[in-house]
Design an enzyme around this catalytic site. Structure first.
Site, PDB file in Angstrom:
ATOM      1  N   CYS A 116      -1.724 -15.863  38.814  1.00 54.70           N
ATOM      2  CA  CYS A 116      -0.614 -15.441  37.952  1.00 54.70           C
ATOM      3  C   CYS A 116      -0.509 -16.141  36.595  1.00 54.70           C
ATOM      4  O   CYS A 116      -0.500 -15.476  35.556  1.00 54.70           O
ATOM      5  CB  CYS A 116       0.705 -15.552  38.702  1.00 54.70           C
ATOM      6  SG  CYS A 116       1.019 -17.159  39.432  1.00 54.70           S
ATOM      7  N   ASP A 172       0.792  -9.962  42.582  1.00 48.80           N
ATOM      8  CA  ASP A 172      -0.165 -10.100  43.683  1.00 48.80           C
ATOM      9  C   ASP A 172      -0.482  -8.776  44.361  1.00 48.80           C
ATOM     10  O   ASP A 172      -0.463  -8.662  45.597  1.00 48.80           O
ATOM     11  CB  ASP A 172       0.368 -11.089  44.729  1.00 48.80           C
ATOM     12  CG  ASP A 172       0.536 -12.500  44.192  1.00 48.80           C
ATOM     13  OD1 ASP A 172       0.591 -12.654  42.968  1.00 48.80           O
ATOM     14  OD2 ASP A 172       0.621 -13.439  44.997  1.00 48.80           O
TER      15      ASP A 172
END
Length: 630
Positions: free
Chosen positions: A83, A45
């Site tokens: 992700c 992230d």
């Protein structure tokens, strides 16, 4: 004398044999011992908010030091801005849209002949370790890695064995930037708030905390690099550092803007392997080539002298089999947790093009996990209160069908040029490339998620998608593209697709009808058409058709349509994927407590036989609609 002579000859023969044996042994071991070690250091992230990328607010000395002696790629995309799909792209070397693995936390099978990169490198003699996150949307074998745990390390390999080691750090993950209490390091007052976010204390604290976490992550990167140095492996190891997608802030993670897709990519090739890296690599430099995660498997294979398999969809950017610079790179966004969506992105060296196939939904559709972030909550409150400017408000409104941005003078993608007549040629070029790419990879996002699995049967979705008789992908694309391109589409062609032979084409016709009804284009005709599709053989078509009737029909029709959606939302009567679709539609109908009665409470949120990765989606949707209906 003769005995002495024979003794000398015998000794010489033994010596020759020993030397020959040694040479032979060296010839066998040379390909392996000369192969470079590969070290991947990844962080979660985070975009290029690093000192080496010119961010003065960042504090990242270890990554900066690696970059100073290596190569910085300035135009790297993660392909997916979240992700699990991003990691699936990396581990397969294939666009997940080609595998039906692009939906968040899905889990599908692959063709048996396809191999994930740890398998490929283990077959080459590498010791493959992963420390520690996997999070793939494809089914994997238990022995994929030599070891995959928080104790996995190259130090466990056999003596002299080359290694492929992955270290992944979750320190900068979305969940960590909103964790309280927090000991601040970066001053929130000095944060550069991007113009699409409102300048509030919550936003400043989240951004500052993100930078704090980036600093912590950098320290962890430094520890791994120090271990490499301690083991005297720096001169035999090619190091990659990269983030897995953009920051965990809203409009970054999960979205197809530069803030969601652009990631740092730093590569260091030691001197002894510079020749193997090829002329594409230059130490202590920046490289503007367009690269993305789908290129990683072909690249590392190329670096160790192996020709990438033909089924891989990326292009090597280093090594013996490096390819010419591509003109485009690609991104995708589909179901994000419990929310069904579909967008595709393409960029070249100047423009970013985004095609939204669900323009009837806002960017900021309620997503339970995203709304845990203080910035998201504050941003939505400001919008509801009418306190935002245009750039800050766009996120909460329905999407434009097409978006086009000139990255050379619009770094935050604020000015959509899709309606600019001067850009028509550029738009047409990207539209053509969009179709070419999606058809080329057989983009299974064009078919509802559950229907792909049903139609594939015992085959891997990839095999189904690449069978033109079973999956007419180009014809489905044409219907989806025509139905959702703009509110001014050809209504007669749209309505004709209500009876298209393929259920996916009918699904997109229903979506087009919903979009037109929402935009108040021939709404009466749209509701009439949806009424006729409410009994379609496809449950996914029925979900959309009933949503149209419930939202834009009369009161009596609304009551019947909501009851139909409640019935479809019961996974025991349909299946979990239909239930997710029905609940998404029901949410947009804004049902009242009297309309749902006790039927919502009786909807099962746990479905036997469904893989655990899907477990949270039905409960979240039921909770959301229950809250609305109070």
């Amino acid at each position: 004398m003769r005995s002495l002579f024979q003794s000398v000859v015998s000794s010489l023969m033994l010596l020759v044999a020993a030397v020959s044996s040694q040479v032979h042994a060296q010839s066998i071991s040379t390909p392996q011992t000369m192969r470079p070690n590969i070290l991947w250091i990844t962080s979660e992230d985070n975009g290029p908010q690093l000192g080496c990328y010119g961010d003065d607010y960042a504090d990242t000395p270890n990554i900066d030091q690696l970059a100073a002696k290596g190569m910085i790629y300035t135009n790297c995309w993660s392909n997916a801005p979240v992700c699990a799909p991003a990691r699936t792209t990396i581990v397969t070397g294939i666009f997940p849209t080609s595998l039906s693995a692009q939906h968040m936390r899905s889990q599908v099978t692959m063709p048996e002949t396809f191999k994930l990169y740890p398998q490929l490198f283990r077959e080459l003699g590498y010791y493959c370790s992963n420390n520690a996150k996997e999070d793939y949307n494809v089914v994997t074998n238990k022995d994929l890695w030599n070891e995959s745990s928080n104790k996995a390390h190259w130090r466990k390999r056999k003596a002299g064995q080359p290694f492929f080691a992955v270290f992944n750090f979750t320190t900068s993950h979305e969940s960590q930037i909103r964790k309280r209490p927090h000991n601040a390091s970066h001053d929130p007052a000095k944060v550069a708030v991007p113009p699409y976010h409102p300048d509030t204390p919550e936003v400043r604290q989240d951004w500052a905390q993100y930078y704090d976490k980036i600093t912590e992550m950098d320290q962890q990167v430094g520890q791994v690099l120090e271990q490499l140095k301690e083991d005297k492996l720096e001169d035999s190891t090619i190091v990659f550092y990269y983030g897995d997608h953009g920051s965990g802030m809203p409009r970054s993670k999960r979205w197809l803007y530069q803030s969601g897709l652009r990631v740092p990519m730093v590569v260091h090739v030691p001197e002894r392997f510079r020749a193997a890296a090829g002329p594409q690599y230059t130490a202590k430099s920046k490289n503007e080539r367009l690269i993305s995660f789908v290129d990683l498997v072909p690249t590392v294979l190329s670096l160790v002298g192996e020709r990438p398999a033909k089924y891989l969809q990326g292009h090597a950017f280093l090594g013996k089999f490096a390819e010419d610079n591509p003109q485009y790179i690609y991104g995708f966004r589909d179901r994000m947790d419990e929310r069904i969506d579909m967008s595709r992105a393409i960029r070249d060296d100047r423009y970013l093009y985004i095609r939204n196939f669900y323009p009837h939904r806002p960017q900021g559709t309620f997503l339970a996990y995203m709304f845990e972030t203080p910035t998201t909550q504050a941003w939505k409150r400001q919008f509801d209160a009418g306190k935002l400017n245009e750039a800050q408000s766009v996120f909460w409104r329905t999407k434009a069908p097409e978006e086009l941005y000139d990255l050379s003078d619009d770094p935050f993608q604020l000015k959509n040029l899709a309606g600019d007549s001067a850009q028509e040629a550029t738009l047409d070029r990207f539209r053509g490339e969009l179709k070419s790419w999606m058809v080329r990879v057989c983009d299974l996002g064009l078919i509802p998620e559950g229907e792909v699995l049903e139609r594939a049967g015992k085959d891997a979705p990839y095999e189904f998608g690449h069978d033109s008789k079973r999956c007419p992908i180009e014809a489905i694309f044409d219907v989806a593209n025509q139905s959702m391109r703009s509110a001014a589409n050809d209504v007669q062609s749209l309505l004709a697709n209500r009876v298209a032979p393929d259920s996916a084409s009918r699904y997109w016709a229903a979506c087009g009808i919903l979009y037109n009804a929402q935009e108040n284009i021939e709404r009466e005709a749209m509701v009439k058409a949806a009424r006729g599709m409410a009994t379609d053989p496809s449950a996914y078509v029925r979900c959309i058709a009933n949503e149209v009737v419930a939202r834009f029909g009369n009161a009596a029709e609304r009551s019947v349509a909501i009851q139909q959606l409640l019935k479809l939302a019961n996974a025991k009567e349909s299946n979990a994927f239909v239930a997710i679709a029905a609940l998404n539609s029901l949410d947009w109908c804004q049902p009242t407590a009297s309309e749902v009665g006790d039927k919502l409470a009786s909807i099962p949120t746990k479905v036997n036989g469904l893989k655990p990765r899907y477990d949270s989606y039905l409960p979240r949707l039921v909770e959301r609609i229950t809250e609305i209906a109070k």
